[in-house]
Design an enzyme around this catalytic site. Structure first.
Site, mmCIF file in Angstrom:
data_model
loop_
_atom_site.group_PDB
_atom_site.id
_atom_site.type_symbol
_atom_site.label_atom_id
_atom_site.label_comp_id
_atom_site.label_asym_id
_atom_site.label_seq_id
_atom_site.Cartn_x
_atom_site.Cartn_y
_atom_site.Cartn_z
ATOM 1 N N HIS A 77 0.509 -0.893 0.586
ATOM 2 C CA HIS A 77 0.250 -0.451 -0.047
ATOM 3 C C HIS A 77 0.802 1.164 -0.122
ATOM 4 O O HIS A 77 0.631 2.638 -0.449
ATOM 5 C CB HIS A 77 -0.915 0.580 1.401
ATOM 6 C CG HIS A 77 -1.960 -1.063 0.910
ATOM 7 N ND1 HIS A 77 -2.682 -1.278 0.132
ATOM 8 C CD2 HIS A 77 -2.476 -1.448 2.350
ATOM 9 C CE1 HIS A 77 -3.370 -2.437 1.099
ATOM 10 N NE2 HIS A 77 -3.231 -2.096 2.189
ATOM 11 N N HIS A 127 -8.167 4.335 3.413
ATOM 12 C CA HIS A 127 -7.935 3.265 2.827
ATOM 13 C C HIS A 127 -6.050 3.858 3.682
ATOM 14 O O HIS A 127 -5.505 5.169 3.231
ATOM 15 C CB HIS A 127 -7.639 3.339 1.664
ATOM 16 C CG HIS A 127 -7.781 1.777 1.110
ATOM 17 N ND1 HIS A 127 -6.407 1.940 1.316
ATOM 18 C CD2 HIS A 127 -8.181 0.370 1.304
ATOM 19 C CE1 HIS A 127 -5.983 0.089 0.720
ATOM 20 N NE2 HIS A 127 -7.183 -0.624 0.976
ATOM 21 N N GLU A 129 -4.049 3.097 1.646
ATOM 22 C CA GLU A 129 -2.876 3.251 0.463
ATOM 23 C C GLU A 129 -3.523 4.914 0.304
ATOM 24 O O GLU A 129 -2.573 5.627 -0.074
ATOM 25 C CB GLU A 129 -3.851 2.520 -0.775
ATOM 26 C CG GLU A 129 -2.615 3.101 -2.323
ATOM 27 C CD GLU A 129 -3.630 2.226 -3.451
ATOM 28 O OE1 GLU A 129 -3.499 1.631 -3.438
ATOM 29 O OE2 GLU A 129 -3.597 2.750 -4.422
ATOM 30 N N THR A 181 -5.495 2.790 -5.936
ATOM 31 C CA THR A 181 -5.518 1.690 -7.302
ATOM 32 C C THR A 181 -6.293 0.907 -7.364
ATOM 33 O O THR A 181 -6.846 0.163 -7.896
ATOM 34 C CB THR A 181 -4.246 1.380 -7.182
ATOM 35 O OG1 THR A 181 -4.049 0.964 -6.103
ATOM 36 C CG2 THR A 181 -2.653 2.149 -7.034
ATOM 37 N N CYS A 210 -5.115 0.696 -10.950
ATOM 38 C CA CYS A 210 -4.196 -0.463 -11.234
ATOM 39 C C CYS A 210 -4.716 -1.511 -12.360
ATOM 40 O O CYS A 210 -6.129 -1.506 -12.451
ATOM 41 C CB CYS A 210 -4.025 -1.260 -10.711
ATOM 42 S SG CYS A 210 -3.210 -2.991 -10.842
ATOM 43 N N SER A 238 -10.530 -6.079 3.318
ATOM 44 C CA SER A 238 -9.541 -6.026 1.663
ATOM 45 C C SER A 238 -10.358 -4.872 1.002
ATOM 46 O O SER A 238 -11.379 -5.924 1.582
ATOM 47 C CB SER A 238 -9.155 -7.102 1.711
ATOM 48 O OG SER A 238 -8.805 -6.329 0.269
ATOM 49 N N SER A 281 -5.202 -10.004 -2.304
ATOM 50 C CA SER A 281 -4.032 -10.513 -0.540
ATOM 51 C C SER A 281 -4.641 -11.673 -0.810
ATOM 52 O O SER A 281 -3.506 -11.828 0.076
ATOM 53 C CB SER A 281 -4.583 -9.309 0.718
ATOM 54 O OG SER A 281 -3.741 -7.799 0.457
HETATM 55 FE FE1 SF4 Z 1 -1.661 -2.320 -5.944
HETATM 56 FE FE2 SF4 Z 1 -2.154 -2.965 -7.797
HETATM 57 FE FE3 SF4 Z 1 0.033 -2.881 -6.847
HETATM 58 FE FE4 SF4 Z 1 -1.717 -4.959 -7.007
HETATM 59 S S1 SF4 Z 1 -0.494 -3.920 -8.532
HETATM 60 S S2 SF4 Z 1 -0.380 -3.734 -5.131
HETATM 61 S S3 SF4 Z 1 -3.771 -3.448 -7.050
HETATM 62 S S4 SF4 Z 1 -1.332 -1.149 -7.650
#
Ligand code: SF4
Length: 676
Positions: A77, A127, A129, A181, A210, A238, A281
């Site tokens: 994070h 969160h 992150e 993300t 992401c 999560s 996770s």
């Molecule tokens: Fe977060 Fe994407 Fe990195 Fe996984 S790959 S930790 S979802 S940003």
């Protein structure tokens, strides 16, 4: 197995998490002499965290918990700049496992805010992150109510628009919009559409979602549309797991589980297709375990359902199948039975009992468990027509067959009178008893038997057609024969017994005195003069008779009904004498005189010469039947049962003129006198 399980290709660890976990395990291997911690749980998965614990990697929640020389792993994070600084200040060995995609955001935020831009972050303010991202603004200041600060977090497009309107009026140097993300892709697109009204010069959008998250969400969403049940595996805290759950819940029955142990709490009986996805996770081995256990569950479920379906179908498809059911309602037209299937079971009244006169409430009651036979099925409407009567008949047939073989006497009720006989119902089985076997005489109606309980024997059985012929008469005849034997063993002449008048003939009456029909001849029936024996008794009368004679060889018994004390000659002798004047009633006229009744059973003769004190040529000129006259008893011969009467003897003295023409001689008249 027809049921399906599909695991999403993108389920589980993303690149960033996978990297962080690998870094942690490597660190544990390399730094065995140091205390190693992760700042917060490395990933939102309790089992992974527990495994790391076993390998010497603990969890601290604040940099202040770390001591000099300790190793602290920064999770994927990421954290804010200040956290790095504090850890460094404390002499902590930092292992940065921040996901490169997140690190990229940190840099972006730092750059944009350094240029004086306002950074608006789509996501959850709480969160980790997002907290980490906010920690990379130039001033590390988040907007407050006054609108001052470098960054702000918005949860959705509505809030984004509000923020933009508020901040664009201020003289900020621009606005940068980016996201957590793992922000929901759909909501992100809504945000993009919402900002179209604002100047593109002022607002810069950075797509920082992401692709791993995007792909996972997209695939999960697609899978949830194809499957009736979705399992989302991941920690309950999560964020990306919860987002997957929310997305899939809109399309199917969705369950969020942390591992396979929670499967037992879920009812999969209706699940036909199960989709599995997992948060970023979730380790692959947990997904694998869930898949394996799920396969077993569905397999068992399918097996169970198969057996159940078989059981159900046995009840359903075998019309004629005998099943048990519980009576749930009894009404005037039908009985409703729960037979344990999806069908509603109905027993029409005509199929309830072999006795058409039986009232439903007398046959069954609510709560009774009964056996029935399925007679008709309508799967579409879910109706099963049932028959209890047929089950009863089957059982009854068994009983009847046994009775036929053993000669046992059965008891049943006459339920129908039909042409040629009656129907007797016993244990639900209908047995035909021909008229000749009912014991009812041909001249009499068999209606008297209806609804009566009768005892009978089976004299004929058709096993193929499951039909039986019975005989009531056979039972009564056998029982009568037994009683007859007993009668002859104990009966004696002179004995008084009770009997039932069975039949009446011109010459007498037959009386059943206990297995034997004795005859009461007409002369032994009464002392009185009668036209027919039916003047004295009727069929069915219970009368007391005296045994007059017994012939054990021929089985004939003579009986006497009339009583000695009623003998009119005894009464006459006791109450009358010669010379007595009596009032008599003329009962018949003859050529030689008239007979007159003194008392019932005693008629005296008034000779033609004793009718008047003058010559009587024709008796009818002086007397008629029915006349009551006064006469004198002039003679009495008890032994020969003769009484002579005279009217003339009571008349005044006068010339006597004897009859000339038709008067018979005295001798002839005397012979004509009757005894009774
Ligand atoms: Fe977060 Fe994407 Fe990195 Fe996984 S790959 S930790 S979802 S940003």
């Amino acid at each position: 197995m027809n049921k399906s399980i599909t695991v999403a290709k993108t389920a589980g660890f993303c690149f960033g998490v996978d990297r962080a976990v690998k870094i942690a395990y490597e660190t544990a291997k390399e730094q065995t002499d140091k205390k190693i911690y992760t700042l917060g749980p490395l990933i939102h998965n309790p089992s992974v965290v527990a495994d790391l614990e076993k390998r010497g990697i603990g969890v601290i929640n604040s940099p202040s918990e770390a001591k000099e020389g300790d190793t602290v792993i920064i999770r994927s994070h990421g954290v804010g700049r200040a956290v790095f600084d504090e850890l460094k200040d404390r002499g902590v060995n930092i292992v940065d496992a921040t996901c490169p995609f997140v690190t990229k955001i940190h840099k972006l935020v730092a750059e944009r805010t350094a240029k004086g831009e306002l950074v608006l972050i789509a996501g959850d303010r709480e969160h980790p992150e997002v907290q980490g991202i906010l920690g990379w603004t130039e001033s590390s200041a988040v907007c407050d109510n006054s609108g001052e600060g470098d960054a702000e977090v918005f949860p959705n497009c509505v809030e984004l628009v509000k923020l933009l309107r508020k901040n664009c009026e201020k003289s900020k140097k621009g606005v940068a919009i980016l996201s957590q993300t793992t922000y929901n892709i759909v909501m992100w697109n809504q945000c993009i559409r919402a900002i179209s009204e604002f100047s593109t010069e002022d607002v810069t959008v950075y797509d920082t979602i992401c692709t791993a998250t995007e792909k996972r969400q997209s695939e999960a969403e697609s899978l949830s549309r194809k499957c009736d049940t979705m399992l989302i595996i991941g920690g309950r805290n999560s964020s990306n797991t919860k987002k997957l759950y929310d997305i899939c819940s809109a399309n199917s029955r969705c369950f969020l589980i942390e591992d396979s142990r929670e499967l037992k709490d879920i009812d999969f009986s209706t699940a036909e297709s199960v989709g599995i996805s997992a948060g970023a996770s979730t380790p692959a081995y947990i997904i694998e375990e869930v898949k394996k256990d799920m396969t077993e569950i569905l397999s068992n479920e399918e097996e169970f359902n198969f057996e159940e379906a078989m059981e159900q179908s046995l009840k359903k498809i075998y019309t004629g199948k005998r099943v048990s059911g519980v009576v749930t309602a009894v009404n005037s037209t039908e009985i409703i039975v729960d037979i344990g299937t999806k069908h509603t079971g109905y027993i029409p009244l005509s199929e309830l009992s072999a006795d058409p006169n039986a009232k439903p409430e007398d046959v069954v009651k609510v709560g009774d468990t009964i056996d029935v036979i399925v007679t008709k099925l309508n799967d579409v409407e879910g109706i099963a027509m049932l028959s209890k009567k047929q089950v009863d008949a089957q059982k009854g047939y068994d009983d009847v067959k046994k009775a036929y073989e053993s000669g046992e006497v059965l008891t049943g009720t006459v339920t129908n009178i039909i042409k040629g006989g009656v129907i007797v119902t016993t244990s639900g089985m209908r047995v035909f008893v021909p008229a000749s076997q009912t014991g009812v005489r041909a001249a009499d109606s068999m209606d008297t038997l209806l609804k009566k309980e009768v005892r009978f024997k089976i004299i004929e059985l058709n096993e193929q057609r499951k039909r039986a012929v019975g005989s009531i008469r056979k039972v009564t005849a056998e029982e009568r024969a037994q009683r007859g034997e007993a009668f002859f063993e104990t009966a004696e002449v002179g004995q008084t017994v009770m009997g039932e008048v069975k039949s009446i003939t011109d010459y007498g009456v037959f009386v059943d005195v206990g297995g034997v029909d004795g005859l009461v001849r007409r002369m032994d029936l009464t002392w009185a003069r009668i036209k027919h024996p039916s003047d004295v008794v009727s069929v069915g009368d219970r009368i007391e008779v005296t045994i007059k004679d017994i012939d054990k060889e021929t089985g004939k018994v003579s009986l006497v009904y009339k009583k000695t004390e009623d003998n009119p000659w005894v009464i006459f002798e006791k109450n009358y004498s010669v010379g007595q004047t009596v009032e008599v009633k003329i009962v018949s006229i003859t050529a030689f005189g008239a007979f007159a009744q003194i008392i019932p059973g005693i008629d005296g003769l008034i000779h033609i010469s004793q009718i008047a004190n003058q010559r009587v040529a024709n008796v009818a000129d002086f007397l008629s039947v029915g006349d009551v006259v006064t006469a004198k008893i002039t003679d009495c011969d008890i032994a020969n049962k003769r009484v002579s009467l005279s009217i003339r003897a009571l008349l005044p003295e006068g010339e006597y003129k004897p009859a000339k023409e038709t008067a018979p001689a005295e001798d002839e008249a005397e012979e004509a006198e009757t005894e009774e």
